[in-house]
Every structure is written in structure tokens, then in C-alpha cells.
Design a protein around this motif. Structure first.
Motif, PDB file in Angstrom:
ATOM      1  N   TYR A 240      17.039 -10.249   4.384  1.00 10.18           N
ATOM      2  CA  TYR A 240      15.461 -10.075   4.566  1.00 10.18           C
ATOM      3  C   TYR A 240      14.862  -8.673   3.974  1.00 10.18           C
ATOM      4  CZ  TYR A 240      10.813 -10.531   6.605  1.00 10.18           C
ATOM      5  OH  TYR A 240       9.612 -10.827   6.792  1.00 10.18           O
ATOM      6  N   TYR A 241      15.720  -7.485   4.087  1.00 10.03           N
ATOM      7  CA  TYR A 241      15.427  -6.222   3.776  1.00 10.03           C
ATOM      8  C   TYR A 241      15.167  -6.484   1.978  1.00 10.03           C
ATOM      9  CZ  TYR A 241      15.372  -1.279   2.243  1.00 10.03           C
ATOM     10  OH  TYR A 241      14.986  -0.082   1.731  1.00 10.03           O
ATOM     11  N   GLN A 242      16.035  -7.153   1.540  1.00 12.05           N
ATOM     12  CA  GLN A 242      15.897  -7.412  -0.053  1.00 12.05           C
ATOM     13  C   GLN A 242      14.843  -8.093  -0.342  1.00 12.05           C
ATOM     14  OE1 GLN A 242      17.882  -5.885  -2.421  1.00 12.05           O
ATOM     15  NE2 GLN A 242      19.301  -4.717  -0.557  1.00 12.05           N
ATOM     16  N   ALA A 243      14.535  -9.206   0.447  1.00 15.56           N
ATOM     17  CA  ALA A 243      13.405 -10.165   0.239  1.00 15.56           C
ATOM     18  C   ALA A 243      12.013  -9.214   0.217  1.00 15.56           C
ATOM     19  CB  ALA A 243      13.706 -11.534   0.914  1.00 15.56           C
ATOM     20  N   TYR A 244      12.068  -8.715   1.290  1.00 18.53           N
ATOM     21  CA  TYR A 244      10.577  -7.864   1.884  1.00 18.53           C
ATOM     22  C   TYR A 244      10.533  -6.800   0.365  1.00 18.53           C
ATOM     23  CZ  TYR A 244       7.299  -5.125   3.989  1.00 18.53           C
ATOM     24  OH  TYR A 244       6.056  -4.439   4.412  1.00 18.53           O
ATOM     25  N   SER A 245      11.590  -6.064   0.153  1.00 16.86           N
ATOM     26  CA  SER A 245      11.477  -5.075  -0.860  1.00 16.86           C
ATOM     27  C   SER A 245      11.041  -5.756  -2.183  1.00 16.86           C
ATOM     28  CB  SER A 245      12.883  -4.387  -0.968  1.00 16.86           C
ATOM     29  OG  SER A 245      13.225  -3.723   0.036  1.00 16.86           O
ATOM     30  N   TYR A 246      11.531  -6.719  -2.529  1.00 17.78           N
ATOM     31  CA  TYR A 246      10.968  -7.512  -3.785  1.00 17.78           C
ATOM     32  C   TYR A 246       9.617  -8.026  -3.557  1.00 17.78           C
ATOM     33  CZ  TYR A 246      11.082 -10.875  -7.592  1.00 17.78           C
ATOM     34  OH  TYR A 246      10.505 -11.741  -8.771  1.00 17.78           O
ATOM     35  N   LEU A 247       9.288  -8.807  -2.760  1.00 18.97           N
ATOM     36  CA  LEU A 247       8.119  -9.504  -2.373  1.00 18.97           C
ATOM     37  C   LEU A 247       6.837  -8.899  -1.986  1.00 18.97           C
ATOM     38  CD1 LEU A 247       9.376 -13.056  -0.802  1.00 18.97           C
ATOM     39  CD2 LEU A 247       8.734 -12.701  -3.266  1.00 18.97           C
ATOM     40  N   ASP A 248       7.017  -7.819  -1.108  1.00 16.20           N
ATOM     41  CA  ASP A 248       5.770  -7.083  -0.702  1.00 16.20           C
ATOM     42  C   ASP A 248       4.859  -6.424  -2.096  1.00 16.20           C
ATOM     43  OD1 ASP A 248       4.417  -5.979   1.472  1.00 16.20           O
ATOM     44  OD2 ASP A 248       4.912  -4.035   0.858  1.00 16.20           O
ATOM     45  N   PRO A 249       5.508  -5.772  -2.836  1.00 18.67           N
ATOM     46  CA  PRO A 249       4.832  -5.092  -4.067  1.00 18.67           C
ATOM     47  C   PRO A 249       4.041  -6.306  -4.649  1.00 18.67           C
ATOM     48  CG  PRO A 249       7.006  -4.272  -3.894  1.00 18.67           C
ATOM     49  CD  PRO A 249       6.821  -5.340  -3.183  1.00 18.67           C
ATOM     50  N   LEU A 250       4.674  -7.389  -4.849  1.00 18.72           N
ATOM     51  CA  LEU A 250       4.097  -8.586  -5.573  1.00 18.72           C
ATOM     52  C   LEU A 250       2.848  -9.480  -5.109  1.00 18.72           C
ATOM     53  CD1 LEU A 250       7.344 -10.702  -6.888  1.00 18.72           C
ATOM     54  CD2 LEU A 250       5.867  -9.100  -8.071  1.00 18.72           C
ATOM     55  N   LEU A 251       3.109  -9.229  -3.600  1.00 21.88           N
ATOM     56  CA  LEU A 251       1.838  -9.848  -2.921  1.00 21.88           C
ATOM     57  C   LEU A 251       0.857  -8.899  -2.473  1.00 21.88           C
ATOM     58  CD1 LEU A 251       4.272 -11.831  -0.439  1.00 21.88           C
ATOM     59  CD2 LEU A 251       2.943 -12.797  -2.389  1.00 21.88           C
ATOM     60  N   GLU A 252       1.078  -7.673  -2.554  1.00 21.41           N
ATOM     61  CA  GLU A 252      -0.091  -6.617  -2.301  1.00 21.41           C
ATOM     62  C   GLU A 252      -1.314  -7.083  -3.222  1.00 21.41           C
ATOM     63  OE1 GLU A 252      -0.656  -1.728  -2.602  1.00 21.41           O
ATOM     64  OE2 GLU A 252       1.067  -2.623  -3.272  1.00 21.41           O
ATOM     65  N   GLY A 253      -2.341  -6.898  -2.091  1.00 19.20           N
ATOM     66  CA  GLY A 253      -3.710  -7.379  -2.539  1.00 19.20           C
ATOM     67  C   GLY A 253      -3.881  -8.863  -2.303  1.00 19.20           C
ATOM     68  N   HIS A 254      -2.788  -9.749  -2.086  1.00 17.84           N
ATOM     69  CA  HIS A 254      -3.140 -11.220  -1.815  1.00 17.84           C
ATOM     70  C   HIS A 254      -3.320 -11.271  -0.458  1.00 17.84           C
ATOM     71  CE1 HIS A 254      -1.460 -10.909  -5.816  1.00 17.84           C
ATOM     72  NE2 HIS A 254      -1.934 -12.160  -6.065  1.00 17.84           N
ATOM     73  N   PHE A 255      -3.868 -12.871  -0.019  1.00 16.10           N
ATOM     74  CA  PHE A 255      -4.235 -13.116   1.087  1.00 16.10           C
ATOM     75  C   PHE A 255      -2.809 -13.454   1.928  1.00 16.10           C
ATOM     76  CE2 PHE A 255      -4.105 -17.025  -0.780  1.00 16.10           C
ATOM     77  CZ  PHE A 255      -3.667 -17.841   0.081  1.00 16.10           C
ATOM     78  N   ILE A 256      -1.704 -13.720   1.023  1.00  9.64           N
ATOM     79  CA  ILE A 256      -0.407 -13.987   1.675  1.00  9.64           C
ATOM     80  C   ILE A 256       0.379 -12.845   1.767  1.00  9.64           C
ATOM     81  CG2 ILE A 256       1.793 -15.108   1.133  1.00  9.64           C
ATOM     82  CD1 ILE A 256       0.157 -17.325  -0.197  1.00  9.64           C
ATOM     83  N   GLN A 257       0.831 -12.619   2.993  1.00 12.01           N
ATOM     84  CA  GLN A 257       1.641 -11.484   3.133  1.00 12.01           C
ATOM     85  C   GLN A 257       2.811 -11.863   4.392  1.00 12.01           C
ATOM     86  OE1 GLN A 257       1.120  -8.167   2.267  1.00 12.01           O
ATOM     87  NE2 GLN A 257      -0.531  -8.929   1.102  1.00 12.01           N
ATOM     88  N   ILE A 258       4.089 -11.136   3.937  1.00 14.51           N
ATOM     89  CA  ILE A 258       4.887 -11.630   4.915  1.00 14.51           C
ATOM     90  C   ILE A 258       5.213 -10.387   5.863  1.00 14.51           C
ATOM     91  CG2 ILE A 258       6.213 -12.894   3.154  1.00 14.51           C
ATOM     92  CD1 ILE A 258       8.059 -10.512   2.804  1.00 14.51           C
ATOM     93  N   LEU A 259       5.820 -10.791   7.223  1.00 14.97           N
ATOM     94  CA  LEU A 259       6.013  -9.741   8.183  1.00 14.97           C
ATOM     95  C   LEU A 259       6.897  -8.495   7.622  1.00 14.97           C
ATOM     96  CD1 LEU A 259       6.719 -12.606  10.798  1.00 14.97           C
ATOM     97  CD2 LEU A 259       4.832 -10.856  10.727  1.00 14.97           C
TER      98      LEU A 259
END
Length: 294
Positions: A240-259
Motif C-alpha cells: 500500500y505504501y508503494q501504491a500510495y506513493s505512486y498514485l497520490d501524485p497522479l491523482l492530485e487535483g482530481h476528484f478521485i483520492q485514495i486514503l
């Protein structure tokens, strides 16, 4: 229970784990696989709930005010809408603001309407609970000077049905996996009890109580459950740490956010450890109780 007796039960439970190597491995493996599945599904479900809640928060009712309404009549309509128990927030958008939004979204060609704006003034309404959107919209439709009420009826209804169904299915699957783990650990402990049948019979002959016989098995189940939770907690935290580190910057500014990793994964880790311990103890209780009734 005396501290010395508890220490004796603890030593016996740890010795049993060491003596029954393959059965210990099978027990820990059963808990590990089950908790990995539960953990993965729980993480996915909680993040889907986060996305669903974000979408729910964006659901709004757009009340187009009749063009024949004067300022007093518009204010009267607004007061009636604000008075509804379901309404949490209301914002007025003039027809000029609506036209600018239209130009921004659909292109400069709509600037032709700036001289003769055909749009309506709009009340943008959000309910306290997103699931009350449809109820509030139906009430507003009946009000004077509410020319048109829009809230994406079909989309909203489908969204709420999907969210409710996914949550119910998720809870059912987690419950199913949980009871599967209990069944597996129960059967594994049962094998351990059968292997030690002679020892238990001797203990009963010399006057050992059922509680005295049960305690080492309860503790053994606890250790097996906790050991079985270590691998899932470690693997899922890293993944989850790896997934969050990868996805969080990509989703920044979008309405979809992960925990966020912290505190979400710490909460998940604690839950999995408690679940493992509970599975182990419950499985042991089921097996030992059945044996001692024989």
C-alpha cells in the motif's frame, strides 16, 4: 489465575507450537492466506467507499428559477428551499454567471448570448445527507417559480444503489472469509488436540479441571493467530505504501483520492492483528470445547 499458572500455560502453548512444526505451519499459513485476502478486500472496499463519498459530496440540485420571477419572488423561493430539513447548503448563481460557466465549458461561440442571455438564474442546493438529494428535489419541484429542477436523477439513483450494493457485498465477503479462517484454525487446533489426546486424558485422570486443560490451547490459538497476521500486515503495508506513493501524485487535483497511508494502514494493521488473535482463540475454543464434551 495465578501468575505462576499463567506462566506454565504460556510455556506449554509455546512448546506445543514448537513440537507440532507442520501443524503450526499449516495453522499460521491458513490464517496468513485468509488475512491477506481479507486485508486486500478491506483496503479496496474502504478506498471505493472514499471515492463514493467524494462523488456523493459533489451531488447537487440545480434549481432553475422562472424568468418571470422578480427579486422578491426569487428570495421567497430561496427561503422555502432553505427551510427544507434536508437542505444543508444553498448558493445563488445569476444567469450571467451561468453563461460564463457555459462559455468556459463549451467554448467561445456561446459569447453570442451575452447581449441576450436566455439562461435562468439558478439556486445550487446541497443536502446534508447526499441520499436525501432525490427527496429534496421532489419537494422543490412543487414550489412556485421553480422552473426546472436538475440533479441527474438516473445517475444519482444508480450511484446510490451501486454504493449500497457494493458495501453490502463487501461486508458479506469479509464475513465469509472471516468464518472460513475460523473454520480452518479450528480444524488445525483439533488435529493438535487429537495428537495430544493421551496427554489430556492423563491430565483429566489426575484431577485437572477443564479450564486448566483449555488454557494452553487458548494461548496456542492466540499465538498462531498473531503469527499468522505478521506476514499480511507486513506485505500489505509495503504494497500500500508503494501504491500510495505512486498514485497520490497522479491523482492530485482530481476528484478521485485514495486514503493516505498514515493513519489508514496503521488502523488496518491493528485490525488484522486483532482479527488474527480472535480467529485463533475462537478456533481453539470451538475445538477444545467439543473435545472436552466427549
Amino acid at each position: 489465575m495465578k501468575l505462576r499458572t499463567l506462566g506454565r500455560h504460556t510455556r506449554e502453548s509455546l512448546k506445543s507450537i514448537g513440537r507440532n512444526g507442520w501443524m503450526t505451519f499449516a495453522s499460521v499459513g491458513a490464517v496468513t492466506v485468509t488475512l491477506i485476502l481479507v486485508g486486500v478486500f478491506f483496503i479496496i472496499m474502504m478506498n471505493l467507499n472514499r471515492v463514493a463519498e467524494t462523488i456523493e459530496e459533489d451531488v447537487e440540485i440545480r434549481v432553475h428559477i422562472d424568468t418571470t420571477a422578480n427579486d422578491d419572488q426569487q428570495q421567497e423561493l430561496r427561503k422555502k428551499v432553505e427551510a427544507l430539513p434536508e437542505v444543508g447548503d444553498i448558493r445563488y448563481s445569476s444567469k450571467e454567471e451561468e453563461l460564463q460557466i457555459l462559455i468556459k465549458n463549451l467554448g467561445e461561440s456561446y459569447k453570442l448570448f451575452e447581449q441576450d442571455n436566455p439562461l435562468n438564474d439558478v439556486l445550487v442546493v446541497k443536502t446534508k445527507d447526499p441520499e436525501d438529494t432525490m427527496k429534496a428535489a421532489e419537494k422543490i419541484k412543487k414550489m412556485d417559480f421553480a422552473y426546472k429542477v436538475q440533479y441527474g436523477q438516473e445517475s444519482v439513483e444508480k450511484l446510490f444503489k451501486f454504493i449500497a450494493a457494493s458495501r453490502n457485498v463487501g461486508l458479506a465477503l469479509i464475513a465469509g472469509l472471516f468464518f472460513t479462517a475460523v473454520f480452518l484454525i479450528s480444524n488445525t487446533i483439533k488435529i493438535t488436540i487429537i495428537a495430544r489426546r493421551r496427554e489430556i486424558q492423563i491430565m483429566r485422570l489426575v484431577g485437572a479441571t477443564n479450564a486448566f486443560i483449555r488454557w494452553p490451547f487458548f494461548l496456542e490459538g492466540l499465538w498462531l493467530g498473531v503469527l499468522g497476521s505478521i506476514v499480511p500486515v507486513t506485505l500489505l503495508s509495503i504494497a500500500y505504501y508503494q501504491a500510495y506513493s505512486y498514485l497520490d501524485p497522479l491523482l492530485e487535483g482530481h476528484f478521485i483520492q485514495i486514503l493516505p497511508f498514515d493513519p489508514f494502514m496503521y488502523q488496518v494493521s491493528g485490525l488484522l492483528i486483532l482479527m488474527g488473535a480472535f480467529i485463533g482463540i475462537w478456533g481453539s475454543m470451538m475445538s477444545v470445547r467439543k473435545f472436552l464434551r466427549v
